[in-house]
Design an enzyme around this catalytic site. Structure first.
Site, PDB file in Angstrom:
ATOM      1  N   SER A 125       0.828  -1.214   0.000  1.00 56.39           N
ATOM      2  CA  SER A 125       0.000   0.000   0.000  1.00 56.39           C
ATOM      3  C   SER A 125       0.863   1.265   0.000  1.00 56.39           C
ATOM      4  O   SER A 125       0.576   2.215  -0.734  1.00 56.39           O
ATOM      5  CB  SER A 125      -1.002   0.006   1.150  1.00 56.39           C
ATOM      6  OG  SER A 125      -0.343  -0.046   2.381  1.00 56.39           O
ATOM      7  N   ASP A 169       6.931   2.798   6.519  1.00 54.42           N
ATOM      8  CA  ASP A 169       6.742   2.144   5.225  1.00 54.42           C
ATOM      9  C   ASP A 169       6.864   3.136   4.075  1.00 54.42           C
ATOM     10  O   ASP A 169       7.566   2.902   3.091  1.00 54.42           O
ATOM     11  CB  ASP A 169       5.363   1.469   5.163  1.00 54.42           C
ATOM     12  CG  ASP A 169       5.145   0.520   6.324  1.00 54.42           C
ATOM     13  OD1 ASP A 169       6.126   0.170   6.999  1.00 54.42           O
ATOM     14  OD2 ASP A 169       3.982   0.128   6.555  1.00 54.42           O
TER      15      ASP A 169
HETATM   16  C1  GLA Z   1       3.125  -1.507   9.896  1.00 58.30           C
HETATM   17  C2  GLA Z   1       2.989   0.017   9.895  1.00 58.30           C
HETATM   18  C3  GLA Z   1       4.331   0.691  10.179  1.00 58.30           C
HETATM   19  C4  GLA Z   1       4.967   0.119  11.448  1.00 58.30           C
HETATM   20  C5  GLA Z   1       4.979  -1.416  11.394  1.00 58.30           C
HETATM   21  C6  GLA Z   1       5.468  -2.021  12.678  1.00 58.30           C
HETATM   22  O1  GLA Z   1       3.942  -1.904   8.825  1.00 58.30           O
HETATM   23  O2  GLA Z   1       2.509   0.474   8.648  1.00 58.30           O
HETATM   24  O3  GLA Z   1       4.155   2.088  10.299  1.00 58.30           O
HETATM   25  O4  GLA Z   1       4.340   0.585  12.600  1.00 58.30           O
HETATM   26  O5  GLA Z   1       3.693  -1.934  11.114  1.00 58.30           O
HETATM   27  O6  GLA Z   1       6.798  -1.739  12.877  1.00 58.30           O
END
Ligand code: GLA
Length: 382
Positions: A125, A169
């Site tokens: 995403s 991410d």
């Molecule tokens: C998901 C969220 C990130 C982070 C991870 C855990 O990927 O999108 O922002 O919090 O979990 O590290």
């Protein structure tokens, strides 16, 4: 699937000349659930990507095509809002952020598709949001910086996908650098690249192929538990605004005031932040062994204290940990499914893959998927 295919589909559907953009998924070496606690993460962009063909139209419409799903979507630009089509929301959410910043989008045609496995915790995403935002910024010449686009992508995820994610991410996908991981300070947003040369080792991802329902509700619960911890400790020091500011000493000194579950959660986060710093130094000094040990500790914390692992991830972790060919392994991403990341001896990756596949299948009845990944540059033009 290649960008040529995406471009071809675009011409077939819309007939104009598209801009071509690529946007990668990400791994995270260490530093899980620390981003929304203003802490540190250590991710990298990988060679699993989404490709886009995008052009402006003068029809006042968003016209999207998801190549992998073979699905079309249309909406009038003036009606821009959350739709019932889940995948379209990632694009619409980004467009909404540009609109909020005062930019005018007249109409956009977009075809996209790629090879980031969905629900595997590799941030498909974020890759979609970044790639689409990047394309809009180029096409209209908005002049937004990479940082602005990262923040727009994150807001899109909050508002149009309903996931209160941290910044990791989107940041890793946008700012990745070939053969480097980036240590990001999620408060100041300062970052430093570290060359990832694992010598005789490869990065192997093992995909459980499960995603337990709990994932998004528990994610938001963890965020709240962390805030509860901060609220207890800030009475003693008003400079504490996130778990990032808490030392292990301060936390243990006030243990009695904590609900035991909240205490475990906070302890995990405080320790994980320290592990990221140590892991970064270990890699800088070529101490891959210590780096691997820290990965194991990270998983144990996520399993026992933060409690976001699951049986499938723990099984993969146990198999990896007892193998002499693996230096380190841990679950990766939000948890409750998705992938483990493993540092495996280069000449043993095949044996390791076969063994772990076999045991995983015999114990769960699910076929494991294994990806050997390379670290690549962040979102950009093709
Ligand atoms: C998901 C969220 C990130 C982070 C991870 C855990 O990927 O999108 O922002 O919090 O979990 O590290």
């Amino acid at each position: 699937m290649t960008s040529i295919e995406i471009e071809k589909k675009f011409r077939e559907l819309f007939g104009s000349e598209p801009l071509m953009v690529r946007s990668p998924g990400r791994i995270n070496l260490i530093g899980e659930h620390t981003d929304y606690n203003d802490g540190f993460v250590f991710p990298a962009a990988i060679d699993k990507e989404v490709h886009f063909a995008v052009a402006a139209n003068d029809l006042g419409k968003f016209r999207f095509y998801a190549n992998d799903l073979e699905e079309r979507f249309e909406m009038k630009v003036e009606d821009l809002k959350i739709s019932d089509t889940r995948w379209a929301n990632y694009l619409l959410g980004v467009a909404a952020q540009f609109k909020r910043s005062g930019y005018e989008i007249k109409g956009i045609d977009c075809v996209f598709g790629g090879d980031i496995p969905l629900g595997a915790g590799l941030s498909s995403s974020a890759a979609i949001e970044n790639g689409f935002g990047f394309a809009l910024n180029e096409i209209y010449g908005f002049g937004e910086s990479r940082m602005d686009m990262i923040l727009k992508s994150q807001k899109a995820e909050h508002e149009y996908a309903g996931v209160m994610c941290g910044i990791m991410d989107q940041f890793a996908s946008m700012n990745g650098k070939r053969d480097h991981a980036l240590k990001l300070d999620c408060r100041s947003l300062d970052y430093e690249y570290a060359n990832i040369d694992l010598k005789d080792y490869d990065i192997i991802l093992c995909d459980t192929r499960v995603k337990h329902e709990l994932a998004s509700s528990e994610y938001n619960t963890r965020r709240k538990e962390c805030e509860t911890g901060v609220n207890i400790l800030k009475k003693y020091d008003d400079k504490i605004i996130a778990l990032r500011d808490v030392t292990p000493g301060l936390l243990s000194a006030h243990r009695d005031e904590f609900d035991p579950v909240v205490y475990k959660r906070c302890n995990y986060v405080v320790q994980e932040d320290l592990r990221v710093e140590e892991a970064f130094d270990a890699l800088k000094h070529n101490n891959i062994k210590r780096f691997g040990e820290l990965m194991y500790l990270s998983h144990e914390g996520l399993r026992d204290e933060y409690e976001v692992s699951c049986d499938e991830l723990d099984l993969l972790f146990d198999i990896a940990k007892r193998s002499d060919d693996v230096l380190g392994a841990r679950m990766m991403g939000g948890g409750f499914g998705g992938c483990t990341i493993n540092i495996v001896k280069k000449e043993k990756t095949e044996t390791f893959s076969k063994e772990i596949e076999k045991e995983y299948f015999s114990k769960t009845g699910t076929e494991l998927k294994i990806y050997k990944v390379r670290i690549v540059d962040g979102t950009g033009l093709i």
